[in-house]
Enzyme design. Structure first.
Site, PDB file in Angstrom:
ATOM      1  CB  SER A 211      27.892  54.023  56.659  1.00  0.00           C
ATOM      2  OG  SER A 211      28.113  54.246  58.023  1.00  0.00           O
ATOM      3  NE  ARG A 215      30.873  49.366  56.741  1.00  0.00           N
ATOM      4  CZ  ARG A 215      30.537  50.271  57.631  1.00  0.00           C
ATOM      5  NH1 ARG A 215      29.900  49.918  58.713  1.00  0.00           N
ATOM      6  NH2 ARG A 215      30.856  51.528  57.451  1.00  0.00           N
ATOM      7  CG  ASN A 219      29.966  43.220  52.993  1.00  0.00           C
ATOM      8  OD1 ASN A 219      30.905  42.664  52.460  1.00  0.00           O
ATOM      9  ND2 ASN A 219      30.030  44.449  53.439  1.00  0.00           N
TER      10      ASN A 219
END
Lengths: 283, 82
Positions: A211, A215, A219
């Protein structure tokens, strides 16, 4: 978009999402891929030259800047650079102190490095998407992706490095037995349920680096994608170009928050995970 | 027949992209709404905790924000370049 006449929108987007790849061609020779298909055919044994160069270069910029500030540090009236660096260092120091309560000299410098480095890598996203690739094209380089954190190889490499540190400190602080015991007896402290516990905790453990890396990548990839789509509007007539200019500014202003936030989240989560790795008391 | 199949696939990709954008945004909107509300409640009750709460707010905001942003990236890729 100098060569936009010859490209469709899809090609333009694809071009912007392709890294400059160095690797082994299927016929056995080594070299730089000229097309996205060639880059794909290289498979595992290939290097994204642009991501590596930009990330290492930005790392050196960070080190040079902070070293310069440290060497010229004065107890008198500080200059602009020293003030700036002091603000960042104090901010990270306070944050780490509030999260991490054990004794470890590595954590705060690690958090500082991650924060500033990831921030600098993300900052490249604010450079208009066509400037550097078009400049590189003049020098005969066909692909150039200047935002290293839109490359999953870079973000996952950073996440895996953090994961190695988590495993190292878990084993160091709890012992191998203690670490395995924490994995096996944590949600349900009943011996026959140890395999179930272990599976649950193992998934939690592996999800941490996954994660963390995805992440940041997600983004920045989304941000870059939107910048590319906005850049596509510049060739669609005057009204669209004008709207694109406004969109570019608005999105860049919003993205300024996102890139800082994601750099901060990456650094803070690293500290949180390492603090968990240092936790020794029984639950 | 061939044209019909490719057309349907392209349409489905657009629908899939739209669903990813929309559903991701719904989840994040609820999450950020609850988060912001609780933050304001907390600050109203104990204003002296403002700096600490703001830091925590931004950390959680970054966590909540990430999943729909990933969906936005993949969704836009499906729609425009897939």
């Amino acid at each position: 978009m100098a060569s936009a006449e010859a490209q469709t929108g899809t090609e333009y987007i694809r071009h912007h999402l392709t890294n400059l790849t160095y690797g082994q061609h299927p016929d056995g020779t080594w070299g730089i891929a000229q097309t996205a298909e060639e880059a794909g055919a290289m498979g595992f044994w290939s290097v994204h030259v642009d991501s590596m160069a930009w990330s290492i270069g930005l790392g050196l910029v960070f080190l040079g800047l902070f070293r310069r500030a440290a060497r010229h540090a004065t107890a008198g009236v500080p200059g602009g650079l020293q003030n700036f660096v002091e603000i960042i260092v104090e901010f990270i120091d306070e944050t780490v102190e509030s999260i991490f309560s054990h004794k470890n000299d590595l954590i705060a410098p690690l958090a500082l490095t991650i924060f500033v480095w990831v921030f600098l890598m993300n900052l490249m996203d604010l450079v208009p998407v066509d400037w550097v690739p078009e400049l590189a094209k003049l020098f005969g380089v066909h692909y150039m992706k200047i935002v290293p954190s839109t490359d999953p190889n870079i973000t996952m490499a950073m996440a895996l490095s953090v994961f190695v540190l988590i495993l190292y400190y878990s084993v160091k602080c709890k012992g191998l037995g203690g670490f395995l015991a924490e994995l096996s007896f944590h949600p349900f402290p009943w011996k026959p349920l140890a395999p179930v516990n272990f599976m649950l905790e193992f998934v939690t453990l592996v999800a941490k680096p996954l994660s963390l890396g995805l992440r940041l990548f997600g983004n920045l990839y989304a941000g870059e994608m939107i910048f590319v789509l906005i850049a596509l509007m510049f060739s669609a007539g005057f009204v669209f170009a004008l709207a694109g200019g406004v969109f570019q500014f608005v999105w860049a202003a919003f993205h300024l928050i996102v890139i800082t936030l994601q750099a901060f989240v990456f650094a803070v989560l690293t500290v949180v995970y390492l603090a968990q790795a240092h936790e020794t008391e029984e639950h | 027949m061939e044209d019909l199949i490719t057309l349907e696939l392209a349409t489905l990709l657009h629908v899939a992209g739209g669903l990813m954008l929309g559903l991701g945004a719904v989840g994040a909107a609820v999450g950020v709404g609850v988060l912001g509300g609780k933050y304001l409640e907390g600050v109203a009750r104990q204003p002296e905790l403002l700096p600490m709460l703001r830091t925590q707010l931004f950390i959680v905001l970054g966590l909540v924000d990430a999943v729909p942003m990933i969906a936005v990236g993949i969704g836009l890729y499906l729609i425009f370049a897939g």
